[in-house]
Motif scaffolding. Structure first.
Motif, PDB file in Angstrom:
ATOM      1  N   ALA A 155    -126.478 -32.002  47.659  1.00  0.00           N
ATOM      2  CA  ALA A 155    -126.530 -30.842  46.762  1.00  0.00           C
ATOM      3  C   ALA A 155    -125.133 -30.252  46.571  1.00  0.00           C
ATOM      4  O   ALA A 155    -124.748 -29.875  45.452  1.00  0.00           O
ATOM      5  CB  ALA A 155    -127.489 -29.787  47.315  1.00  0.00           C
ATOM      6  N   MET A 156    -124.353 -30.170  47.660  1.00  0.00           N
ATOM      7  CA  MET A 156    -122.988 -29.647  47.565  1.00  0.00           C
ATOM      8  C   MET A 156    -122.129 -30.532  46.646  1.00  0.00           C
ATOM      9  O   MET A 156    -121.392 -30.038  45.786  1.00  0.00           O
ATOM     10  CB  MET A 156    -122.348 -29.582  48.945  1.00  0.00           C
ATOM     11  N   VAL A 157    -122.233 -31.837  46.848  1.00  0.00           N
ATOM     12  CA  VAL A 157    -121.467 -32.779  46.022  1.00  0.00           C
ATOM     13  C   VAL A 157    -121.883 -32.660  44.562  1.00  0.00           C
ATOM     14  O   VAL A 157    -121.043 -32.696  43.652  1.00  0.00           O
ATOM     15  CB  VAL A 157    -121.670 -34.224  46.532  1.00  0.00           C
ATOM     16  N   THR A 158    -123.172 -32.509  44.324  1.00  0.00           N
ATOM     17  CA  THR A 158    -123.679 -32.390  42.949  1.00  0.00           C
ATOM     18  C   THR A 158    -123.088 -31.180  42.246  1.00  0.00           C
ATOM     19  O   THR A 158    -122.717 -31.254  41.063  1.00  0.00           O
ATOM     20  CB  THR A 158    -125.217 -32.303  42.957  1.00  0.00           C
ATOM     21  N   VAL A 159    -122.971 -30.066  42.942  1.00  0.00           N
ATOM     22  CA  VAL A 159    -122.381 -28.857  42.353  1.00  0.00           C
ATOM     23  C   VAL A 159    -120.933 -29.111  41.950  1.00  0.00           C
ATOM     24  O   VAL A 159    -120.493 -28.737  40.850  1.00  0.00           O
ATOM     25  CB  VAL A 159    -122.474 -27.675  43.332  1.00  0.00           C
ATOM     26  N   VAL A 160    -120.177 -29.770  42.832  1.00  0.00           N
ATOM     27  CA  VAL A 160    -118.778 -30.086  42.510  1.00  0.00           C
ATOM     28  C   VAL A 160    -118.715 -31.021  41.307  1.00  0.00           C
ATOM     29  O   VAL A 160    -117.887 -30.853  40.400  1.00  0.00           O
ATOM     30  CB  VAL A 160    -118.078 -30.713  43.730  1.00  0.00           C
ATOM     31  N   MET A 161    -119.610 -32.029  41.275  1.00  0.00           N
ATOM     32  CA  MET A 161    -119.612 -32.979  40.169  1.00  0.00           C
ATOM     33  C   MET A 161    -119.969 -32.316  38.847  1.00  0.00           C
ATOM     34  O   MET A 161    -119.465 -32.709  37.787  1.00  0.00           O
ATOM     35  CB  MET A 161    -120.591 -34.114  40.459  1.00  0.00           C
ATOM     36  N   VAL A 188    -125.900 -34.900  35.734  1.00  0.00           N
ATOM     37  CA  VAL A 188    -125.421 -34.904  37.116  1.00  0.00           C
ATOM     38  C   VAL A 188    -126.526 -34.457  38.070  1.00  0.00           C
ATOM     39  O   VAL A 188    -126.691 -35.027  39.164  1.00  0.00           O
ATOM     40  CB  VAL A 188    -124.178 -34.006  37.264  1.00  0.00           C
ATOM     41  N   ILE A 189    -127.301 -33.451  37.672  1.00  0.00           N
ATOM     42  CA  ILE A 189    -128.411 -32.985  38.512  1.00  0.00           C
ATOM     43  C   ILE A 189    -129.433 -34.099  38.712  1.00  0.00           C
ATOM     44  O   ILE A 189    -129.949 -34.303  39.818  1.00  0.00           O
ATOM     45  CB  ILE A 189    -129.078 -31.738  37.894  1.00  0.00           C
ATOM     46  N   PHE A 190    -129.708 -34.863  37.652  1.00  0.00           N
ATOM     47  CA  PHE A 190    -130.623 -36.009  37.769  1.00  0.00           C
ATOM     48  C   PHE A 190    -130.095 -37.020  38.784  1.00  0.00           C
ATOM     49  O   PHE A 190    -130.830 -37.484  39.670  1.00  0.00           O
ATOM     50  CB  PHE A 190    -130.819 -36.678  36.411  1.00  0.00           C
ATOM     51  N   CYS A 191    -128.806 -37.373  38.674  1.00  0.00           N
ATOM     52  CA  CYS A 191    -128.204 -38.336  39.612  1.00  0.00           C
ATOM     53  C   CYS A 191    -128.261 -37.796  41.041  1.00  0.00           C
ATOM     54  O   CYS A 191    -128.576 -38.536  41.975  1.00  0.00           O
ATOM     55  CB  CYS A 191    -126.760 -38.628  39.219  1.00  0.00           C
ATOM     56  N   GLY A 192    -127.946 -36.516  41.221  1.00  0.00           N
ATOM     57  CA  GLY A 192    -127.986 -35.915  42.554  1.00  0.00           C
ATOM     58  C   GLY A 192    -129.387 -35.887  43.128  1.00  0.00           C
ATOM     59  O   GLY A 192    -129.587 -36.138  44.322  1.00  0.00           O
ATOM     60  N   PHE A 193    -130.380 -35.589  42.286  1.00  0.00           N
ATOM     61  CA  PHE A 193    -131.772 -35.538  42.757  1.00  0.00           C
ATOM     62  C   PHE A 193    -132.237 -36.920  43.219  1.00  0.00           C
ATOM     63  O   PHE A 193    -132.862 -37.042  44.287  1.00  0.00           O
ATOM     64  CB  PHE A 193    -132.682 -35.017  41.644  1.00  0.00           C
ATOM     65  N   VAL A 194    -131.915 -37.956  42.440  1.00  0.00           N
ATOM     66  CA  VAL A 194    -132.312 -39.316  42.824  1.00  0.00           C
ATOM     67  C   VAL A 194    -131.610 -39.727  44.112  1.00  0.00           C
ATOM     68  O   VAL A 194    -132.208 -40.338  45.001  1.00  0.00           O
ATOM     69  CB  VAL A 194    -132.011 -40.317  41.693  1.00  0.00           C
ATOM     70  N   ALA A 195    -130.321 -39.380  44.248  1.00  0.00           N
ATOM     71  CA  ALA A 195    -129.566 -39.712  45.462  1.00  0.00           C
ATOM     72  C   ALA A 195    -130.192 -39.068  46.688  1.00  0.00           C
ATOM     73  O   ALA A 195    -130.280 -39.686  47.757  1.00  0.00           O
ATOM     74  CB  ALA A 195    -128.117 -39.280  45.319  1.00  0.00           C
ATOM     75  N   ALA A 196    -130.635 -37.816  46.550  1.00  0.00           N
ATOM     76  CA  ALA A 196    -131.251 -37.116  47.681  1.00  0.00           C
ATOM     77  C   ALA A 196    -132.653 -37.642  47.967  1.00  0.00           C
ATOM     78  O   ALA A 196    -133.060 -37.746  49.121  1.00  0.00           O
ATOM     79  CB  ALA A 196    -131.304 -35.614  47.392  1.00  0.00           C
ATOM     80  N   MET A 197    -133.383 -37.980  46.910  1.00  0.00           N
ATOM     81  CA  MET A 197    -134.771 -38.395  47.074  1.00  0.00           C
ATOM     82  C   MET A 197    -134.889 -39.783  47.689  1.00  0.00           C
ATOM     83  O   MET A 197    -135.717 -40.024  48.572  1.00  0.00           O
ATOM     84  CB  MET A 197    -135.497 -38.368  45.723  1.00  0.00           C
ATOM     85  N   ILE A 198    -134.045 -40.716  47.228  1.00  0.00           N
ATOM     86  CA  ILE A 198    -134.124 -42.094  47.741  1.00  0.00           C
ATOM     87  C   ILE A 198    -132.743 -42.551  48.211  1.00  0.00           C
ATOM     88  O   ILE A 198    -132.051 -43.299  47.530  1.00  0.00           O
ATOM     89  CB  ILE A 198    -134.693 -43.062  46.685  1.00  0.00           C
TER      90      ILE A 198
END
Length: 449
Positions: free
Chosen positions: A154-160, A358-368
């Motif tokens: 989540a932190m990385v996603t905010v920066v991205m 970016v939020i979509f990419c971050g959500f998928v990264a966290a989920m799987i």
């Protein structure tokens, strides 16, 4: 074909994607920075593991062949792009180039699909690995802290999200120059750490033998070859060449030479030093071999920590580079070329759409967070066609070498060989995905290698 030509770069007044995202203002060294960021990433730290399935001799041979073939492939593609530019059809998108040369409408959409799969996969992977870097640093500073992997993602996603607002590919040139320096930095740090581990009293025992079973040896070899092929792939060379100020003829070759000079230094040094120390026990990420779960680190902690920081910072640049095709597609549909780039009419949609991506990419990264296995499948299916097959095919159709020429047979041999490698790589990646299925857990706090 006529439609593509009509919408060429010299008739793009109404194309916001070309006007805003794929601005053609760069120098050849800027293209070199972009290429290096697209190719030289933390994946080079998997090379000792790839050598483990090949051994010294075959490992050196395959690494050299992959480097030579991809340089040749990218060189041929740059020649095709130069040829089209001289004919008045300068293409700034891979999909337009393939559709124009091959004369097939379905090829346009096939390239869009493959590029989207690769770029989104790498975007997700960059966020995931950056989150893992933060988690490693945090776990060493606070071993029993409450934060989990998805918190760091989540932190990385905010920066991205913040970084994604750089409006054009060209505007990333300074970031990508820093990325080039970071890749050299963490490579030298890891090489130094490996040498330190190899000469220390706690040096691990070395075994360079291959699998005892013939079938296992063959399977491991093709897995290693697929890893090397994925390392050298990028799939966005036409978009990178699009950032060059016209005329682009001959400039891309200089950028390629710069990029491959960095590749030579980083890939060989990382592969040799890591495999020399750990042999066939090399982890898929050599940093994990240097930081074993049991026992003390095999190198000074500050060196390993600094290498992880450098990798973390470069992952932001990699995520940005591979997002540009998606941003260009968004901008082409949402922006108004008659308004200024930072006008309210264009700025608000840009912020919303890029943030959502970016939020979509971050959500998928966290989920799987086992996405590495799925990304392996996407890489085998995507990088091989775009970087090892299509450039040869495009060159043969554009320049029409005679069937008795050496170039014709070299190109067709590469197409056949790497099509087979892609099929085998897809099989091996899918097999690994099935084997790791029992480790998968949604929103896990550990990355499945």
């Amino acid at each position: 074909m006529a439609e593509v030509a009509e919408n060429g770069p010299f008739h793009r007044e109404d194309d916001a994607g070309a006007t805003f995202v794929l601005q053609s203002k760069g120098k050849w060294w800027h293209a070199g920075f972009h290429l290096t960021t697209a190719i030289v990433g933390p994946t080079i730290l998997t090379l000792p593991y790839a050598f483990g399935g090949l051994g010294w001799g075959l490992g050196f041979l395959c690494l050299t062949v992959m480097g030579a073939v991809t340089f040749y492939s990218y060189y041929l593609m740059s020649l095709v792009l130069d040829h089209c530019e001289k004919a008045g059809r300068r293409h700034i998108r891979f999909r337009e180039l393939a559709s124009d040369v091959l004369g097939s409408g379905w090829m346009f959409y096939l390239v869009v699909f493959i590029q989207t799969a690769i770029n989104t996969g790498i975007g997700i992977g960059a966020i995931l690995l950056a989150g893992e870097c933060l988690q490693i640093l945090y776990s060493n500073l606070s071993p029993h802290g409450p934060l989990k992997l998805y918190h760091f993602i989540a932190m990385v996603t905010v920066v991205m999200i913040c970084l994604s607002q750089f409006p054009s590919f060209h505007s990333l040139r300074h970031i990508n120059f820093v990325s080039l320096l970071l890749s050299l930095g963490y490579t030298f740090l890891v090489v130094g750490a490996c040498i330190n581990a190899g000469v220390s009293r706690n040096a691990p025992s070395r075994d360079y033998s291959l699998e005892s079973s013939g079938s296992s040896r063959i399977f491991s070899a093709f897995t290693s070859i697929s890893i090397m092929a994925a390392i050298f792939g990028n799939g966005i060379l036409p978009e990178i060449q699009a950032t060059l100020a016209p005329p682009a003829t001959g400039k891309m070759v200089k950028g390629l030479i710069m990029c491959y000079a960095v590749i030579f230094v980083t890939c060989y040094s990382a592969a040799v030093s890591g495999y020399w120390v750990f042999g066939n026990k090399s982890n898929s990420n050599i940093l994990k071999s240097l930081m074993p779960d049991e026992g003390p680190p095999l190198a000074p902690v500050w060196i390993l920590g600094l290498a992880i920081v450098f990798i973390l910072l470069q992952l932001f640049a990699i995520g940005l580079v591979y997002s540009q095709v998606a941003y260009e597609i968004m901008e082409k549909k949402s922006a108004d070329v008659n308004e200024a780039m930072f006008s309210k009419r264009n700025l608000i949609p840009r912020i919303i759409l890029r943030s959502m991506y970016v939020i979509f990419c971050g959500f998928v990264a966290a989920m799987i967070p086992f996405f590495g296995d799925i990304n392996g499948v996407a890489g085998a299916i995507g990088f091989i066609p775009l970087d090892f097959v299509l450039p040869m095919l495009l060159y043969n159709i554009t320049y029409k070498p005679t069937k008795s020429s050496v170039v014709y047979w070299i190109n067709n041999s590469i197409i056949v060989v790497f099509t087979c490698v892609g099929i085998l790589g897809t099989f091996s990646s899918t097999r690994q995905l099935v084997k790791d299925a029992n480790k998968f857990k949604l929103f896990s706090s550990d990355v499945v290698d």
